[in-house]
Design a protein around this motif. Structure first.
Motif, PDB file in Angstrom:
ATOM      1  N   LYS A   1       0.488   5.104   1.470  1.00  0.00           N
ATOM      2  CA  LYS A   1      -0.297   5.988   2.341  1.00  0.00           C
ATOM      3  C   LYS A   1       0.168   7.415   2.096  1.00  0.00           C
TER       4      LYS A   1
ATOM      5  N   GLU B   1      -3.648  -6.553   0.926  1.00  0.00           N
ATOM      6  CA  GLU B   1      -3.879  -5.233   0.341  1.00  0.00           C
ATOM      7  C   GLU B   1      -5.314  -4.784   0.612  1.00  0.00           C
ATOM      8  N   TRP B   2      -6.274  -5.663   0.416  1.00  0.00           N
ATOM      9  CA  TRP B   2      -7.677  -5.345   0.641  1.00  0.00           C
ATOM     10  C   TRP B   2      -7.919  -5.022   2.115  1.00  0.00           C
TER      11      TRP B   2
ATOM     12  N   VAL C   1      -5.777  -3.962   4.380  1.00  0.00           N
ATOM     13  CA  VAL C   1      -5.137  -2.691   4.740  1.00  0.00           C
ATOM     14  C   VAL C   1      -5.979  -1.520   4.253  1.00  0.00           C
ATOM     15  N   ALA C   2      -6.445  -1.577   3.014  1.00  0.00           N
ATOM     16  CA  ALA C   2      -7.259  -0.483   2.469  1.00  0.00           C
ATOM     17  C   ALA C   2      -8.517  -0.282   3.311  1.00  0.00           C
TER      18      ALA C   2
ATOM     19  N   THR D   1       0.829  -1.196   0.000  1.00  0.00           N
ATOM     20  CA  THR D   1       0.000   0.000   0.000  1.00  0.00           C
ATOM     21  C   THR D   1       0.863   1.245   0.000  1.00  0.00           C
TER      22      THR D   1
ATOM     23  N   ALA E   1      -0.405  -2.243   8.945  1.00  0.00           N
ATOM     24  CA  ALA E   1       0.266  -2.579   7.684  1.00  0.00           C
ATOM     25  C   ALA E   1       1.443  -3.523   7.920  1.00  0.00           C
TER      26      ALA E   1
ATOM     27  N   GLU F   1      -2.100   2.750  11.902  1.00  0.00           N
ATOM     28  CA  GLU F   1      -2.002   2.372  10.489  1.00  0.00           C
ATOM     29  C   GLU F   1      -0.695   1.630  10.216  1.00  0.00           C
TER      30      GLU F   1
END
Length: 97
Positions: free
Chosen positions: A41, A71-72, A74-75, A39, A53, A49
């Motif tokens: 940021k 990834e999903w 974390v988003a 990701t 991550a 956060e």
């Protein structure tokens, strides 16, 4: 955890350009042990956060999650964390009145 921190004109601008970030500062990029981006940021990185991550990067390395799954997650988590921070800031601003 060993990670590069690029601050300053030359290194910082070169990194921003390499990732297509232009003049967007600050930004943080999380990559797995195979140098695949998990990701990016943009803006201030909060401890919750970063911890989330980093934990997902460990999940990738330990075979618990695929990179796409991590990834999903974390988003989604970053969105929820940002929404909670906004609610807290609004509540604090209203309490200060």
């Amino acid at each position: 955890i060993d990670y590069p921190l690029l601050i300053g004109e030359e290194d910082g601008l070169a990194a921003a350009e390499a990732f297509g970030m232009g003049m967007m500062f600050p930004f943080s990029i999380f990559v797995d042990s195979q140098n695949r981006i998990l990701t990016v940021k943009v803006g201030e990185l909060h401890e919750d956060e970063a911890n989330f991550a980093f934990d997902r990067l460990l999940d990738i390395d330990n075979g618990v999650l695929t990179r796409a799954q991590a990834e999903w997650r974390v988003a989604e988590a970053f969105q929820l964390m940002a929404a909670e921070r906004a609610r807290t800031e609004a509540r604090d601003a209203n309490s200060a009145k």
